[in-house]
Design an enzyme around this catalytic site. Structure first.
Site, PDB file in Angstrom:
ATOM      1  N   GLU A 178     -46.508  11.492 -21.497  1.00  0.00           N
ATOM      2  CA  GLU A 178     -46.136  10.585 -20.401  1.00  0.00           C
ATOM      3  C   GLU A 178     -46.154  11.192 -18.937  1.00  0.00           C
ATOM      4  O   GLU A 178     -45.342  11.253 -18.422  1.00  0.00           O
ATOM      5  CB  GLU A 178     -44.958   9.746 -20.601  1.00  0.00           C
ATOM      6  CG  GLU A 178     -45.139   9.057 -22.208  1.00  0.00           C
ATOM      7  CD  GLU A 178     -43.637   8.361 -22.415  1.00  0.00           C
ATOM      8  OE1 GLU A 178     -42.812   8.437 -21.600  1.00  0.00           O
ATOM      9  OE2 GLU A 178     -43.515   7.815 -23.430  1.00  0.00           O
ATOM     10  N   GLU A 372     -45.973   6.928 -29.975  1.00  0.00           N
ATOM     11  CA  GLU A 372     -44.764   6.369 -29.786  1.00  0.00           C
ATOM     12  C   GLU A 372     -44.871   5.029 -29.579  1.00  0.00           C
ATOM     13  O   GLU A 372     -45.589   4.451 -29.089  1.00  0.00           O
ATOM     14  CB  GLU A 372     -43.890   7.214 -28.570  1.00  0.00           C
ATOM     15  CG  GLU A 372     -43.318   8.197 -28.766  1.00  0.00           C
ATOM     16  CD  GLU A 372     -42.637   8.771 -27.343  1.00  0.00           C
ATOM     17  OE1 GLU A 372     -42.108   7.807 -26.615  1.00  0.00           O
ATOM     18  OE2 GLU A 372     -42.759   9.923 -26.918  1.00  0.00           O
TER      19      GLU A 372
HETATM   20  O1  IFM Z   1     -37.343   8.496 -25.381  1.00  0.00           O
HETATM   21  C1  IFM Z   1     -38.339   8.402 -24.834  1.00  0.00           C
HETATM   22  C2  IFM Z   1     -39.428   9.487 -25.104  1.00  0.00           C
HETATM   23  O2  IFM Z   1     -38.781  10.740 -24.777  1.00  0.00           O
HETATM   24  C3  IFM Z   1     -40.658   9.035 -24.263  1.00  0.00           C
HETATM   25  N1  IFM Z   1     -41.022   7.866 -24.466  1.00  0.00           N
HETATM   26  C4  IFM Z   1     -40.193   6.769 -24.403  1.00  0.00           C
HETATM   27  C5  IFM Z   1     -39.201   7.032 -25.151  1.00  0.00           C
HETATM   28  C6  IFM Z   1     -37.829   5.632 -25.167  1.00  0.00           C
HETATM   29  O3  IFM Z   1     -37.320   5.735 -23.747  1.00  0.00           O
END
Ligand code: IFM
Length: 478
Positions: A178, A372
């Site tokens: 990200e 994710e």
């Molecule tokens: O916890 C975070 C993660 O580190 C990166 N993506 C989003 C998740 C939730 O906010």
């Protein structure tokens, strides 16, 4: 693409299908779970510094101890295996491996990750490894951080050393997690490390994070040509709040500065005109070639950034309605309601399907991985000692069905990783937000699998073997 599985799970959409070999997993990140910040030769990272500044995180929470995974990793992997989770996406702490961000790797850090990755293999768990999940070594921040171009070179060097030391222990490598959050939440919104509020710094960080991806990819190609390498972007689904032209333009703008700024350079080899229109004032140019270039995007950068990877990682959480803002030009956005999540994020699985289809049709034919996806809830241990997170089961059922439907519609998705394996340090939100499939009682470090963990393990088993979940998932169909 591998052959589609004919096995369906009774609780998933009847249209959902998954290829044989689909990677079912959970994800975590080093600073969010490891703790042991001053052990094993680890150096300070920007998250150590940021979280220790007053007012930066809820209740002043820090990752000093977190889930104490550094000391408890064997038990954590045992639990993962017991739950029947076959793939695990984890991240390496740069400052544990290379405490100052330059020079040789720290042998204790290498040993820790070597054991961890070997521990995955010993339990039949396939690791997917992220090189950078936001924890820049503090000395590199002191030397300019991501807004400085040389930080990208440092990352390329680090990636090469990691490829040499650990590259044989995992097949899939994610360069950067990200970059949107690392660049903008960290440098423009001020809500994440290093906490700046300066759009110019954020745009510079964004480009250098992408350059770092390109350099790391090149380092792996040279040293581990067999490795499969990609970058993970967080991609929100955006729609105008109304049919008005102003809201349509605001949505386009938000897309340009949150999604396209990272997708276009990697998969199309240039920054989109709409992104350049927004950030040209900070030196961003489409390619860095030809007249009008500045010191930010330099000739050759985009070739590195867009060098073909092996997969595209997608993190997805947000489904937003965007409305034109005030005369500052800043759009307003809000999460699509209803929002059962304790973050105010929605449970709208169609949004993930839309995002997957968009990336496949507009950007790349590479295999996609949902690296994710998950929900934070007000989870608690009830008087029977159970954590009954029925909303999370509802969420997972919907989003996993959406992935399976995207596959049925022809999108090449190869894996799904639930965020997160266990509750952990949720950055500025500290320990207040619980995303885990496993509940962590931070005071005792006891792990309690939530109902969703059992549901997920059972669903995976059914996908893999055609076996229905063995354990009752009371509430799962509520
Ligand atoms: O916890 C975070 C993660 O580190 C990166 N993506 C989003 C998740 C939730 O906010």
């Amino acid at each position: 693409m591998t052959q589609a599985s004919t096995t369906a799970h009774p609780e998933l959409s009847a249209r959902a299908t998954f290829p044989a070999g689909f990677a079912w997993g959970v994800a975590t990140a080093a600073y969010q779970i490891e703790g042991a910040v001053a052990e094993g030769g680890r150096g300070p990272s920007i998250w150590d510094s940021f979280s220790h500044q007053s007012g930066t995180t809820i209740h002043g929470d820090t990752g000093d101890i977190a889930c104490d995974h550094y000391h408890r990793w064997e038990g954590d992997l045992d639990l993962m295996a017991e739950l029947g989770i076959p793939s695990y996406r984890l991240s390496l702490s740069w400052s544990r491996l290379q405490p100052t961000g330059t020079g040789p790797l720290n042998p204790e850090g290498v040993a820790f990750y070597r054991n961890l990755l070997a521990g995955c293999a010993a339990r039949g768990i396939t690791p997917y490894v992220t090189l950078y999940h936001w924890d820049l070594p503090q000395p590199l921040q002191d030397d300019g951080g991501w807004p400085a171009r040389h930080t990208a070179s440092r990352f390329g060097d680090y990636a090469g050393l990691v490829a040499d030391a650990l590259g044989h222990l995992a097949e899939h490598w994610i360069t950067i997690n990200e970059p949107m959050c690392a660049a903008f939440l960290g440098h423009s919104w001020g809500m994440q490390a290093p906490g700046s509020k300066d759009d110019r710094l954020a745009v510079r960080a964004a480009h250098h994070l992408l350059l770092a991806h390109g350099l790391a990819l090149a380092a792996f190609r040279e040293r581990r040509p067999e490795a499969k390498v990609g970058i993970t972007n967080i991609i929100g689904n955006l729609n105008p709040a109304t049919q008005s032209e102003a809201d349509r333009l605001a949505t386009e703008h938000w897309d340009a500065v949150s999604n396209r700024i990272f997708l276009d350079p990697v998969y199309r080899g240039r920054y989109a005109d709409s992104t350049v229109a927004a950030y040209g004032q900070y030196g961003l140019t489409a390619t860095g070639e030809g007249a009008g270039g500045g010191d930010l995007v330099q000739p050759g950068d985009l070739a590195l950034i867009s060098a073909p990877g092996d997969f595209a990682g997608i993190n997805h959480y947000t489904n937003m309605l965007v409305a034109a803002g005030d005369d500052t030009g800043t759009p307003n956005w809000q999460h699509v309601r209803p929002t059962p999540s304790s973050f105010g994020w929605s449970d709208t699985p169609e949004a993930l399907k839309t995002v997957l289809k968009r990336v496949a049709s507009e950007y790349t034919s590479l295999p996609l991985y949902v690296t994710e996806n998950g929900i934070t809830l007000h989870d608690y241990v009830d008087p029977n000692g159970e954590v009954r997170d029925t909303e999370r089961i509802h969420y997972l059922r919907g989003y996993i069905s959406a992935v399976g439907e995207a596959i049925a519609d022809g999108v090449d998705v190869r894996g799904y990783f639930a965020w997160s394996f266990m509750d952990n340090f949720e950055w500025a939100e500290g320990y207040d937000k619980r995303f885990g499939l496993v509940f962590v009682d931070y005071g005792t470090q006891r792990r309690i699998p939530k109902q969703s963990a059992h549901w997920y393990g059972g669903m995976i088993a059914a996908q893999q073997d055609g076996v229905r979940p063995a354990r009752s998932t009371a509430g799962a169909t509520a």
